[in-house]
Scaffold this active site. Sequence first.
Site, PDB file in Angstrom:
ATOM      1  N   PHE A   1       3.865   8.881  10.375  1.00 52.10           N
ATOM      2  CA  PHE A   1       3.028   9.417   9.393  1.00 52.10           C
ATOM      3  C   PHE A   1       3.759  10.362   8.442  1.00 52.10           C
ATOM      4  CE2 PHE A   1      -1.673   9.016  11.003  1.00 52.10           C
ATOM      5  CZ  PHE A   1      -1.603   7.697  11.093  1.00 52.10           C
ATOM      6  N   SER A   2       3.290  11.226   7.666  1.00 48.82           N
ATOM      7  CA  SER A   2       3.587  12.076   6.824  1.00 48.82           C
ATOM      8  C   SER A   2       4.595  13.122   7.379  1.00 48.82           C
ATOM      9  CB  SER A   2       2.712  12.704   5.980  1.00 48.82           C
ATOM     10  OG  SER A   2       1.871  11.708   5.011  1.00 48.82           O
TER      11      SER A   2
ATOM     12  N   TRP B   1       0.885  -1.274   0.117  1.00 50.15           N
ATOM     13  CA  TRP B   1       0.026   0.056   0.151  1.00 50.15           C
ATOM     14  C   TRP B   1       0.892   1.200   0.009  1.00 50.15           C
ATOM     15  CZ3 TRP B   1      -4.909   2.038   0.506  1.00 50.15           C
ATOM     16  CH2 TRP B   1      -5.097   3.318   0.929  1.00 50.15           C
ATOM     17  N   MET B   2       0.421   2.305  -0.935  1.00 52.72           N
ATOM     18  CA  MET B   2       1.071   3.686  -0.726  1.00 52.72           C
ATOM     19  C   MET B   2      -0.086   4.535  -0.488  1.00 52.72           C
ATOM     20  SD  MET B   2       2.346   5.418  -4.114  1.00 52.72           S
ATOM     21  CE  MET B   2       4.150   5.207  -4.027  1.00 52.72           C
TER      22      MET B   2
ATOM     23  N   GLU C   1      -4.925  18.735   6.623  1.00 55.49           N
ATOM     24  CA  GLU C   1      -3.642  17.741   6.654  1.00 55.49           C
ATOM     25  C   GLU C   1      -2.575  18.378   5.641  1.00 55.49           C
ATOM     26  OE1 GLU C   1      -5.724  13.688   7.683  1.00 55.49           O
ATOM     27  OE2 GLU C   1      -5.969  14.233   5.852  1.00 55.49           O
TER      28      GLU C   1
ATOM     29  N   ARG D   1      -0.194  17.001  13.100  1.00 56.64           N
ATOM     30  CA  ARG D   1       0.672  16.035  11.911  1.00 56.64           C
ATOM     31  C   ARG D   1       1.033  16.630  11.014  1.00 56.64           C
ATOM     32  NH1 ARG D   1      -4.571  14.043  12.338  1.00 56.64           N
ATOM     33  NH2 ARG D   1      -5.825  14.147  10.559  1.00 56.64           N
TER      34      ARG D   1
ATOM     35  N   ASP E   1       0.204   8.869   0.996  1.00 53.65           N
ATOM     36  CA  ASP E   1       0.664  10.334   0.949  1.00 53.65           C
ATOM     37  C   ASP E   1       2.089  10.517   0.317  1.00 53.65           C
ATOM     38  OD1 ASP E   1      -1.454  10.692   2.214  1.00 53.65           O
ATOM     39  OD2 ASP E   1      -0.632  11.906   3.894  1.00 53.65           O
TER      40      ASP E   1
ATOM     41  N   TRP F   1      -9.968   8.805  -0.200  1.00 49.73           N
ATOM     42  CA  TRP F   1     -10.096   8.332   0.977  1.00 49.73           C
ATOM     43  C   TRP F   1     -11.214   7.468   0.932  1.00 49.73           C
ATOM     44  CZ3 TRP F   1      -6.397   6.200   3.716  1.00 49.73           C
ATOM     45  CH2 TRP F   1      -5.343   6.765   3.718  1.00 49.73           C
TER      46      TRP F   1
END
Length: 493
Positions: free
Chosen positions: A97-98, A35-36, A222, A166, A38, A305
């Site tokens: 996370f990103s 999975w990929m 985000e 984040r 951001d 999403w």
Amino acid sequence: MSQILQDARAFEALHGPTILPEQRPAFHLSPYIGWMNDPNGFSFYGGQYHMFYQYHPYDSHWGPMHWGHAVSRDLLHWEFLPCALAPDMPYDKDGCFSGSAITLPDGRQMLMYTGVRHETDSSGQTREVQTQNLAFGDGMNYEKYSGNPVLTEADLPAGGSRYDFRDPKILQASDGTYLALIANDQKGVGGQILVYRSRDALHWSLVGPLASNHNRLGLMWECPDFFRLDGYDVLLASAQDMLPKDFEYHNGNGSFYLLGHCGESDGSYTVESDHAADYGIDFYAPQTVLTPDGRRVMIGWMQNWDTCNLHTRWVPWFGQMSLPRELSVRNGVLCQRPIRELELMRKDEVRHTHVLIRDEERQLPGVSGRMADLELEIESVGPVFSRFAIRFAKNDLYQTTVSFRPHESVLKIDRKFSGSRRAIIHQRRAKVRHDQGRLKLRLILDRFSAEVFVGDGEQVLSATVSTDLSAQDISFFADGAVRLNVVSYRLEA
Ligand code: FRU
């Protein structure tokens, strides 16, 4: 190196090469395996571009986030490097996370990312506590900073949520200090982008909010990015739970840009306008890089999403990046054009000029395929036509359509016949500017995607398709009379 990172590297080295090149996009980055989501740490370092990405190697669905890693010299041909970060520390054990990347004065590359740790409260509810962390590396291997986390809930303004904190984007100010833009949700404010400052990139302090949402554009924001371009200060971000505004923001979770101006000295940011960053189905969380020759290039996650969980477990990879797009601001709009290096991949030019299409659907000799670059000029012959459409990834069963209704000024992409498991979230519409039906489009196909650039890139519509590769036809349709110029190329990676 932690066992968790070693395991991820061993897993991808074993399974990544089992995916044949022709089973993936040819020039859009897709995950090594699994999975990929951001784009992360999009940067130019050590003579090449680096792209990291939100990565779950063990499954084609989202899971504990790692950072995948790939490098490229032209942003179109990618080479996989070993997984860069794994969730292997107490502060990021539930996900890395990103985040973003910057080069330090000593030549090391520094990554700043969000660490996620699950916390269960007395009522049994589990939430994600998010902090900001650093890792230092040489372009291949990264070591997490012993002083992590460098930003925690203690650094939030009053009311700022530690569960929604984040996606740091690091920038270097003209005086050499570092700035980090971080998304946060604050009680009574909604999504906001906070600015932190540091002299040494290790110790950070809050400056204040750059922009606050007040629940105008969705709820939580985000993945910010911020840059100066053509006289504007541009803020890119992605919002959760957006409501549509006319023809803008139909995607629920969607990315947008703000065009504005920063005050000379007071840190203020005055916004002039906001628009969707992409009007198609699949585009989120974009990041930009400044190329050595001064171009601002953007890449987004070419997914959304709402439908990214419809595929079966058994596909070996899922998720891909958009084309790299060169940005400029013209007439108050952020314009995008496919990175010019793509033109070096053009083969077998075919030109059809002044083709009349009247109340019919037809194919044009030499125009077909799933890796293609098509430039179209459409105009009316006589009264303005009712509808024009280009259909591609087409055979008897399947087709994906880009259609234009000049009387409504609407351009639509529709992938209901693309072999997806559910024909839901299969279309998006954009309001486009045209002159009596005269419109210019550029369509780029790369096996499992289509990106439509409108006019000179004032708008883009991106969509992935899962259509079987045997569907190779392209046809043109008109309800009414259309005069069409087509220049088409096969793209060869
Ligand atoms: C956006 C996002 C980010 C987060 C990451 C997790 O798509 O939700 O905010 O860092 O994905 O994978």
